[in-house]
Each structure stands twice: as structure tokens, then as C-alpha cells.
Write an enzyme that holds these catalytic residues in place. Sequence first.
Site, PDB file in Angstrom:
ATOM      1  N   CYS A 180       0.840  -1.200   0.000  1.00  0.00           N
ATOM      2  CA  CYS A 180       0.000   0.000   0.000  1.00  0.00           C
ATOM      3  C   CYS A 180       0.874   1.249   0.000  1.00  0.00           C
ATOM      4  O   CYS A 180       1.826   1.345   0.775  1.00  0.00           O
ATOM      5  CB  CYS A 180      -0.914   0.022   1.225  1.00  0.00           C
ATOM      6  SG  CYS A 180      -2.365  -1.006   1.051  1.00  0.00           S
ATOM      7  N   HIS A 181       0.526   2.208  -0.852  1.00  0.00           N
ATOM      8  CA  HIS A 181       1.286   3.450  -0.944  1.00  0.00           C
ATOM      9  C   HIS A 181       0.832   4.429   0.132  1.00  0.00           C
ATOM     10  O   HIS A 181      -0.367   4.557   0.396  1.00  0.00           O
ATOM     11  CB  HIS A 181       1.079   4.103  -2.314  1.00  0.00           C
ATOM     12  CG  HIS A 181       1.593   3.280  -3.450  1.00  0.00           C
ATOM     13  ND1 HIS A 181       0.879   2.231  -3.998  1.00  0.00           N
ATOM     14  CD2 HIS A 181       2.752   3.350  -4.158  1.00  0.00           C
ATOM     15  CE1 HIS A 181       1.575   1.691  -4.982  1.00  0.00           C
ATOM     16  NE2 HIS A 181       2.708   2.347  -5.105  1.00  0.00           N
TER      17      HIS A 181
ATOM     18  N   ASP B  84     -12.254  -6.231  21.588  1.00  0.00           N
ATOM     19  CA  ASP B  84     -11.386  -6.205  22.769  1.00  0.00           C
ATOM     20  C   ASP B  84     -12.075  -5.567  23.970  1.00  0.00           C
ATOM     21  O   ASP B  84     -11.917  -6.035  25.103  1.00  0.00           O
ATOM     22  CB  ASP B  84     -10.111  -5.439  22.429  1.00  0.00           C
ATOM     23  CG  ASP B  84      -9.184  -5.329  23.621  1.00  0.00           C
ATOM     24  OD1 ASP B  84      -8.671  -6.374  24.077  1.00  0.00           O
ATOM     25  OD2 ASP B  84      -8.974  -4.191  24.110  1.00  0.00           O
TER      26      ASP B  84
ATOM     27  N   GLU C  46      -7.554   1.296   2.765  1.00  0.00           N
ATOM     28  CA  GLU C  46      -7.576   2.134   3.972  1.00  0.00           C
ATOM     29  C   GLU C  46      -8.934   2.050   4.659  1.00  0.00           C
ATOM     30  O   GLU C  46      -9.014   1.950   5.887  1.00  0.00           O
ATOM     31  CB  GLU C  46      -7.256   3.589   3.597  1.00  0.00           C
ATOM     32  CG  GLU C  46      -5.799   3.876   3.333  1.00  0.00           C
ATOM     33  CD  GLU C  46      -5.293   3.354   2.002  1.00  0.00           C
ATOM     34  OE1 GLU C  46      -4.059   3.392   1.785  1.00  0.00           O
ATOM     35  OE2 GLU C  46      -6.110   2.911   1.162  1.00  0.00           O
TER      36      GLU C  46
END
Length: 303
Positions: A63-64, A113, A99
Site C-alpha cells: 500500500c502506498h 477487545d 484504507e
Amino acid sequence: MVTITNKVNSLRKAIAQAVVSVSQQETIEAIKNRQVPKGDVFEFSRAAGLLAIKKTSDLIPDCHPLPVEFANITYTIDGFNIIIEVEVHTIYKTGVEVEAMHGASLTALTMYDMLKPIDKEIEISHIKLLNKKGGKSDYSDRLNKQLLCAVVVCSDSIAAQEKKDSAGKAIMQILQHHGLQTNYYGVIPDEFSLIQEKVLQLSEENYNLVLITGGTGLSPRDVTPEAITPLLDRAIPGIMEAARSYGQQRTPYAMLSRGVAGFIKNTLVITLPGSTRGAEETMQALFPYVLHIFKVAEGMRHD
């Protein structure tokens, strides 16, 4: 990493989703009433999701890094399911779907969590891309007819067979990549009258697109812009402005190109640099976006 240097910046958007499923109504009530021992589930997980969006390129090797112009995370409760939606925008060369999905997944994992001490049967599911916009695929117009395309090489040395043409051949390859056939290919010297004669001939033969490579620089024999400009019925300055802007990001000499573009009757004429690199970069800057002109000519609205 895959190269994106030949791409152009555009507005890109993506929306991703993840679903967190709990096993009891008490868990939902604890979330709503902010009674989860670890804190406000929505706000903590939103913060984690925003960090995940920004850090995607640090964790996923191919990924850039890109500028995140906008990010938003929303929640919907549907029974025992918490539906997370993550929206990301950027103005860049590559999209933001990963993203958005990364943000959705870490938002969901943070909720897991925080909720596991009060609910042992939580599940994360349906991490997926819902929608994406922007990029070359959104600007690839499907034309109702096959265009008649011509490539004309203006070069004294190539016309005299002292050098071989590579710029014209590169242009034809890029046209082919975009599903366009080169119906005419020819080489002529850098002569004002010959350039005008050839272009007018192609226009009279109803060619839709004429690409001329060579003669757009500042040497004494570079006369292509002077030959083409008086023939144009409708100049389109933005075409070459876009090409020069694209080129300037790659070489400071792009500002010296004097290319012009516009219509001669129904023929779109675009003049490109004579160097192979300059011709390729101009094609990369303009295609497939410039083909939208022909959809507009068919009566399609710009939007």
C-alpha cells in the site's frame, strides 16, 4: 511496490463495512449507556479506526502512503449486530479502499477487545468494501462507435530515414491499450505547408482523432503549433494545460512544450512532443479522459 508514477491525481472515495455481533441484549445496553468497563466503545473504537486508516501503508507492504483528506466512522445497531461503516476520501493517484477496510477491521477489533470481558461470544464478520469511486475506471467512457484515429510523425530526420520512429509507435501502443485502432500512420518532414496539408486531408476524410508527434519545442524547425493553430475552429487550451502540468511534475522542461489542441471541423487534433518519453507522458496525462469529448459530442451530459 507497484508503480503509480504514470497515474494522475483524482478524487477517490471508498466505503467499507464490518459487523460486530454480540450474544445478548445486555451487551447492547451497556454499549448504549456507556457502561462497558473499558470505556466508551464507540469513541475508543472510532479513534482506533482513524489511526488504522492513517497507518495502512505502514502495515500493508504494497500500500502506498497517501494523504487522507477525509475519514468518517459511523455505527448502526441492528438487533445484536453493530454495523460499522468507514468512509475515506483522498485526492491522489491511487484509491483508498484498503484504507477503508483496514479502518473498519480495526474498529471492529477494538470493539471486540472492549466487549470480551462482558460477552464471551462476540463475532466479527462481513468485512467488505461497499463502494469505491475515482480513478481511471470511472473516467473510461464507452463510445458508441469506433473512432477513426491517425498518428502523424513530424520529423525531418525520420522522414529522411536517418532515424527510426519510436514516439509514434509508442502513441499507437497506448491507443491500442485503450481499445483504439490506429487507422492511419505516416511520417512527414517539419514543413509548415506539409503539416497543414496532411491534417486538413485527414479532417476531410472524417478522422475523429489526429495525434501529431514532433515539432512542439523551440528549435528553428519546430513549427507544428504555428501550422495547426490557424486551422483550429475550436481550440481546447485545457488539454495541453493538463499535459504540461502532468509533465512538469516529472521534468522541469515540460514547461517548454508548445503543444496545442482543438477541433478542425469534427476532427480533434492534439500535438505531442517528438521525444518518446514526452509523447508517452502526454498520452498518459490525457487518456482515457480526453475521450469524454466524443461522448459530449454525441449529446451526453458532462455529469
